[in-house]
Motif scaffolding. Structure first.
Motif, PDB file in Angstrom:
ATOM      1  N   ASP A 171      -3.099   6.802  -3.339  1.00 23.47           N
ATOM      2  CA  ASP A 171      -3.651   6.546  -2.008  1.00 23.47           C
ATOM      3  C   ASP A 171      -4.494   5.275  -1.969  1.00 23.47           C
ATOM      4  O   ASP A 171      -4.314   4.414  -1.095  1.00 23.47           O
ATOM      5  N   ILE A 172      -5.405   5.131  -2.940  1.00 25.78           N
ATOM      6  CA  ILE A 172      -6.337   3.996  -2.906  1.00 25.78           C
ATOM      7  C   ILE A 172      -5.610   2.666  -3.143  1.00 25.78           C
ATOM      8  O   ILE A 172      -5.875   1.677  -2.464  1.00 25.78           O
ATOM      9  N   ALA A 173      -4.647   2.658  -4.091  1.00 29.80           N
ATOM     10  CA  ALA A 173      -3.856   1.442  -4.331  1.00 29.80           C
ATOM     11  C   ALA A 173      -3.142   1.014  -3.048  1.00 29.80           C
ATOM     12  O   ALA A 173      -3.148  -0.171  -2.674  1.00 29.80           O
ATOM     13  N   VAL A 224       6.747   1.440   5.678  1.00 27.54           N
ATOM     14  CA  VAL A 224       7.530   2.332   4.812  1.00 27.54           C
ATOM     15  C   VAL A 224       7.046   2.269   3.362  1.00 27.54           C
ATOM     16  O   VAL A 224       6.680   3.299   2.785  1.00 27.54           O
ATOM     17  N   PRO A 225       7.002   1.070   2.730  1.00 26.24           N
ATOM     18  CA  PRO A 225       6.480   1.021   1.356  1.00 26.24           C
ATOM     19  C   PRO A 225       5.010   1.459   1.264  1.00 26.24           C
ATOM     20  O   PRO A 225       4.622   2.090   0.284  1.00 26.24           O
ATOM     21  N   LEU A 226       4.198   1.145   2.292  1.00 30.23           N
ATOM     22  CA  LEU A 226       2.784   1.551   2.280  1.00 30.23           C
ATOM     23  C   LEU A 226       2.661   3.064   2.096  1.00 30.23           C
ATOM     24  O   LEU A 226       1.930   3.546   1.218  1.00 30.23           O
ATOM     25  N   TRP A 227       3.406   3.827   2.918  1.00 34.82           N
ATOM     26  CA  TRP A 227       3.265   5.278   2.871  1.00 34.82           C
ATOM     27  C   TRP A 227       3.985   5.899   1.685  1.00 34.82           C
ATOM     28  O   TRP A 227       3.519   6.908   1.141  1.00 34.82           O
ATOM     29  N   LEU A 228       5.105   5.306   1.263  1.00 37.94           N
ATOM     30  CA  LEU A 228       5.768   5.841   0.059  1.00 37.94           C
ATOM     31  C   LEU A 228       4.890   5.592  -1.163  1.00 37.94           C
ATOM     32  O   LEU A 228       4.783   6.448  -2.047  1.00 37.94           O
ATOM     33  N   CYS A 229       4.207   4.445  -1.202  1.00 41.27           N
ATOM     34  CA  CYS A 229       3.253   4.175  -2.284  1.00 41.27           C
ATOM     35  C   CYS A 229       2.093   5.175  -2.237  1.00 41.27           C
ATOM     36  O   CYS A 229       1.698   5.730  -3.267  1.00 41.27           O
ATOM     37  N   ALA A 230       1.566   5.422  -1.037  1.00 44.69           N
ATOM     38  CA  ALA A 230       0.425   6.349  -0.891  1.00 44.69           C
ATOM     39  C   ALA A 230       0.811   7.770  -1.319  1.00 44.69           C
ATOM     40  O   ALA A 230       0.028   8.467  -1.976  1.00 44.69           O
TER      41      ALA A 230
END
Lengths: 130, 130, 130
Positions: C73-75, C62-68
């Motif tokens: 995207d790269i972060a 969840v945090p991975l995709w909300l961050c992306a």
């Protein structure tokens, strides 16, 4: 992208993480050594709260986001908050006794059922050019 | 957004929820009191069907949606239906005996493998300007 | 759509699937028959590696995709790789002994915490017109 639902999803994940820390605390309190997951009923109930919340994650997150994307961001976010509230009640109840888990369980189930119906409605409306 | 995959995902979640109700029914039938998750092989097999389906959720949902978004909505939806069919067979087989879980298991594994390859192909094609 | 994060997510799912095969191998080695999930500490530790990785999937994905989606995207992809690295260490450590799981566990926890903060920052910045 649906920002309200995004924030509510982060809140749900934060609460879910909090439950994982409760399992770790209960391990220490009742001296249940890893990798065991049984040994004392008070530990096992806390462990089940965390596991059951995990088990419901697909049933919650999928309709939540399909509702947010295909129908309405704010409606999804509000129902997501209701789900978190039900899960908090479920945790506090189940920690005291098996039967006390039920009110929170039904609140979170109802939120998932409504999210499912809203998601379905949103997808069908998009098909019919709505 | 990929509407066919969205509907198939809701169907997968509905079947997954149905499996959770089978665990609850088996609890009653074999008198396995919460928070226990063991005590009778017939209960434990139904419990494992639900758990294994949960365990495969990331392996299914992630490639399903990456395939739908980066390659093709209808291809993802069709493979998603195959996965659900495999899971239905897995449930009916495993409920009868441990060995009878295998045909359904291999069908759902093959669907996930194909979704994984399709997702990978879709992402690589987008990079190469396809 | 964030392609780097998509590739890293497929890699995470592939590693998670690899862990499931390790459980199957350990079942054979220590003769733990389905539907049992206990019976030998060496099996139980491998089983817990897989289960714990599943338990963390919502906290990671969840945090991975909300961050992306909301930040970068790269972060997200780089932190996703750190998470996978931590999970590999967790697996190799925990397979040897309970205490040796900790370095990998803390690395993957830190990656999730950073992803959570980045996702939150991304959503708040979008609200404030950033």
């Amino acid at each position: 992208m649906p920002s309200y639902t995004a924030i509510v999803t982060l809140l749900a994940v934060a609460f879910y993480f909090f439950l994982a820390t409760r399992v770790a605390v209960a391990r220490g309190k009742f001296n249940i050594r890893l990798p065991a997951t049984t040994g004392h009923p008070d530990f096992e109930r806390v462990f089940r709260v965390h596991q059951n919340t995990l088990e419901w994650m697909p049933t919650f997150l999928v309709p939540l986001w399909l509702c947010a994307i295909y129908l309405n961001d704010i409606a999804a976010a509000v129902l997501g908050l209701v789900w978190i509230g039900g899960r908090v009640l479920y945790f506090t109840g189940y920690s005291k006794g098996v039967e006390k888990r039920l009110p929170g369980f039904f609140i979170q189930s109802a939120a998932c059922a409504l999210l499912f119906v809203c998601a379905l409605a949103g997808i069908v409306m998009r098909w019919s050019g709505g």
